[in-house]
Enzyme design. Structure first.
Site, PDB file in Angstrom:
ATOM      1  N   GLU A  16     -43.204  -7.558  25.616  1.00 16.15           N
ATOM      2  CA  GLU A  16     -41.770  -7.836  25.504  1.00 16.15           C
ATOM      3  C   GLU A  16     -41.234  -7.444  24.133  1.00 16.15           C
ATOM      4  O   GLU A  16     -40.050  -7.213  23.975  1.00 16.15           O
ATOM      5  CB  GLU A  16     -41.516  -9.328  25.695  1.00 16.15           C
ATOM      6  CG  GLU A  16     -41.767  -9.792  27.100  1.00 16.15           C
ATOM      7  CD  GLU A  16     -41.498 -11.264  27.216  1.00 16.15           C
ATOM      8  OE1 GLU A  16     -40.672 -11.638  28.038  1.00 16.15           O
ATOM      9  OE2 GLU A  16     -42.114 -12.036  26.464  1.00 16.15           O
ATOM     10  N   GLY A  72     -42.565 -19.797  34.910  1.00  9.51           N
ATOM     11  CA  GLY A  72     -42.722 -20.084  36.327  1.00  9.51           C
ATOM     12  C   GLY A  72     -41.481 -20.811  36.836  1.00  9.51           C
ATOM     13  O   GLY A  72     -41.009 -21.749  36.196  1.00  9.51           O
ATOM     14  N   MET A  94     -44.625 -22.456  28.159  1.00  4.41           N
ATOM     15  CA  MET A  94     -45.567 -23.079  27.236  1.00  4.41           C
ATOM     16  C   MET A  94     -45.111 -23.150  25.770  1.00  4.41           C
ATOM     17  O   MET A  94     -45.897 -23.534  24.913  1.00  4.41           O
ATOM     18  CB  MET A  94     -46.924 -22.345  27.326  1.00  4.41           C
ATOM     19  CG  MET A  94     -47.514 -22.381  28.738  1.00  4.41           C
ATOM     20  SD  MET A  94     -49.041 -21.435  28.926  1.00  4.41           S
ATOM     21  CE  MET A  94     -50.187 -22.428  27.981  1.00  4.41           C
ATOM     22  N   GLU A  95     -43.875 -22.746  25.462  1.00  3.36           N
ATOM     23  CA  GLU A  95     -43.494 -22.680  24.048  1.00  3.36           C
ATOM     24  C   GLU A  95     -42.111 -23.244  23.704  1.00  3.36           C
ATOM     25  O   GLU A  95     -41.901 -23.760  22.594  1.00  3.36           O
ATOM     26  CB  GLU A  95     -43.505 -21.204  23.555  1.00  3.36           C
ATOM     27  CG  GLU A  95     -44.837 -20.505  23.616  1.00  3.36           C
ATOM     28  CD  GLU A  95     -45.141 -19.903  24.986  1.00  3.36           C
ATOM     29  OE1 GLU A  95     -44.177 -19.760  25.791  1.00  3.36           O
ATOM     30  OE2 GLU A  95     -46.308 -19.601  25.277  1.00  3.36           O
ATOM     31  N   ASP A 124     -43.170 -15.948  38.164  1.00  3.13           N
ATOM     32  CA  ASP A 124     -43.992 -16.527  39.229  1.00  3.13           C
ATOM     33  C   ASP A 124     -43.347 -17.840  39.655  1.00  3.13           C
ATOM     34  O   ASP A 124     -42.403 -18.309  39.041  1.00  3.13           O
ATOM     35  CB  ASP A 124     -45.430 -16.771  38.714  1.00  3.13           C
ATOM     36  CG  ASP A 124     -45.445 -17.589  37.429  1.00  3.13           C
ATOM     37  OD1 ASP A 124     -45.623 -17.006  36.365  1.00  3.13           O
ATOM     38  OD2 ASP A 124     -45.226 -18.813  37.476  1.00  3.13           O
TER      39      ASP A 124
HETATM   40  N1  SAH Z   1     -52.098 -13.237  30.373  1.00  7.24           N
HETATM   41  C1  SAH Z   1     -51.406 -13.557  29.152  1.00  7.24           C
HETATM   42  C2  SAH Z   1     -51.373 -15.048  28.964  1.00  7.24           C
HETATM   43  C3  SAH Z   1     -50.177 -15.592  29.531  1.00  7.24           C
HETATM   44  S1  SAH Z   1     -50.031 -17.302  29.321  1.00  7.24           S
HETATM   45  C4  SAH Z   1     -52.122 -12.904  28.012  1.00  7.24           C
HETATM   46  O1  SAH Z   1     -53.177 -12.354  28.213  1.00  7.24           O
HETATM   47  O2  SAH Z   1     -51.598 -12.900  26.908  1.00  7.24           O
HETATM   48  C5  SAH Z   1     -48.517 -17.505  30.075  1.00  7.24           C
HETATM   49  C6  SAH Z   1     -47.275 -17.165  29.293  1.00  7.24           C
HETATM   50  O3  SAH Z   1     -46.201 -17.034  30.193  1.00  7.24           O
HETATM   51  C7  SAH Z   1     -46.889 -18.244  28.335  1.00  7.24           C
HETATM   52  O4  SAH Z   1     -46.257 -17.651  27.237  1.00  7.24           O
HETATM   53  C8  SAH Z   1     -45.925 -19.122  29.156  1.00  7.24           C
HETATM   54  O5  SAH Z   1     -44.855 -19.562  28.372  1.00  7.24           O
HETATM   55  C9  SAH Z   1     -45.407 -18.210  30.266  1.00  7.24           C
HETATM   56  N2  SAH Z   1     -45.549 -18.648  31.667  1.00  7.24           N
HETATM   57  C10 SAH Z   1     -45.266 -17.852  32.739  1.00  7.24           C
HETATM   58  N3  SAH Z   1     -45.519 -18.481  33.897  1.00  7.24           N
HETATM   59  C11 SAH Z   1     -45.989 -19.711  33.578  1.00  7.24           C
HETATM   60  C12 SAH Z   1     -46.470 -20.813  34.370  1.00  7.24           C
HETATM   61  N4  SAH Z   1     -46.508 -20.746  35.696  1.00  7.24           N
HETATM   62  N5  SAH Z   1     -46.896 -21.911  33.708  1.00  7.24           N
HETATM   63  C13 SAH Z   1     -46.888 -21.975  32.356  1.00  7.24           C
HETATM   64  N6  SAH Z   1     -46.462 -20.947  31.574  1.00  7.24           N
HETATM   65  C14 SAH Z   1     -46.006 -19.828  32.157  1.00  7.24           C
END
Ligand code: SAH
Length: 258
Positions: free
Chosen positions: A17, A83, A197-198, A221
């Site tokens: 991003e 999500g 998550m942030e 998602d």
């Molecule tokens: N695969 C990624 C890790 C993603 S962790 C990597 O390798 O870097 C998920 C990230 O997307 C986090 O920043 C969170 O804020 C967001 N996110 C998207 N869908 C989410 C969900 N279902 N639950 C929690 N966080 C989600």
């Protein structure tokens, strides 16, 4: 007398991003601090600093604090994916946050569930004016992108929602967990549109410093059993383009800093 320039911090959750913004950055300078890279420069004549939040509340809080303390950020804007947990929030939609809650904060019975101890509150609000600007940019950005790609939802128009986002240190990837999270928060009077998550951590830091904050999340998602499958493809193919178009539009519309 010169008006001091207003540095805008642009926080991205994921490298994909941030890349498009880095490509547009004029006079880029990279400074390493707290083990993180901060990119200073100009976008559309505005002083900006770009950073990756990193994943999870503590990492995001450290990044936000560094942006304010070391880089003099006077406003923060966040882009990421999330999500969808609200009933009408579909993959490909955008949520502009009005407030944040931490779904994993629970110091009960000493404090009510979800309340941030010693703050006397469960939610932190985003800045109304900055969020209105981001919301306008989201609509304009989506109009610009409309028709460029065909998201699985099959709908021709992406919705822009406004409301509460829940943050916590968990990737929610089970339908039952998402349902419970939504039901528990709703029972406590905090029905969320999306989970990530942030955001709540950054909102709390901005509250502490009195810095305007706005955040948008593209829904990657439905936080259900296929969340981990949808996620990587969506980030590269859709969310990074959304983030770029929306933030590009947002920066153009910022009040002239000089
Ligand atoms: N695969 C990624 C890790 C993603 S962790 C990597 O390798 O870097 C998920 C990230 O997307 C986090 O920043 C969170 O804020 C967001 N996110 C998207 N869908 C989410 C969900 N279902 N639950 C929690 N966080 C989600």
């Amino acid at each position: 007398m010169a008006v001091p320039s207003q540095t805008t911090a642009i926080l991205s959750a994921l490298a994909e991003e941030q890349q498009g913004l880095l490509d547009l950055l004029h006079q880029p300078r990279c400074v390493t601090r707290a083990g993180r890279e901060f990119w200073q420069g100009e976008l559309h004549g505005q002083p900006v600093v770009l950073a990756l939040s990193r994943i999870g509340k503590v990492a995001a809080a450290t990044t936000a604090t560094t942006l304010i303390e070391a880089f003099g950020a006077q406003r923060l804007v966040f882009t990421g994916v999330a999500g969808g947990v609200g009933p009408d929030v579909q993959v490909g939609d955008v949520v502009v946050a009005t407030e944040f809650v931490q779904h994993d904060m629970d110091a009960s019975p000493i404090f009510p569930r979800y309340q941030i101890p010693l703050y006397g509150r469960e939610r932190f609000a985003c800045d109304i004016a900055l969020s209105a600007l981001l919301s306008g940019a989201a609509r304009a950005g989506l109009v610009r992108l409309e028709g460029q790609f065909d998201v699985e939802s099959g709908r021709s128009e992406r919705a822009v929602h406004h409301g509460l986002i829940a943050s916590g240190d968990r990737f929610v990837s089970a339908a039952e967990e998402a349902r419970r999270l939504h039901a528990d928060l709703s029972d406590a009077g905090h029905p969320p549109l999306a989970v990530e998550m942030e955001g709540a951590a950054v909102a709390q830091v901005c509250h502490d410093y009195g810095i305007p904050f706005a955040a948008m999340r593209t829904i990657s998602d439905r936080a259900d059993d296929s969340a981990h499958v949808d996620f990587p493809k969506f980030v590269t193919e859709v969310a990074s383009r959304y983030a770029l178009a929306i933030i590009d539009e947002f920066v153009r519309q910022l009040p002239d800093a000089r």
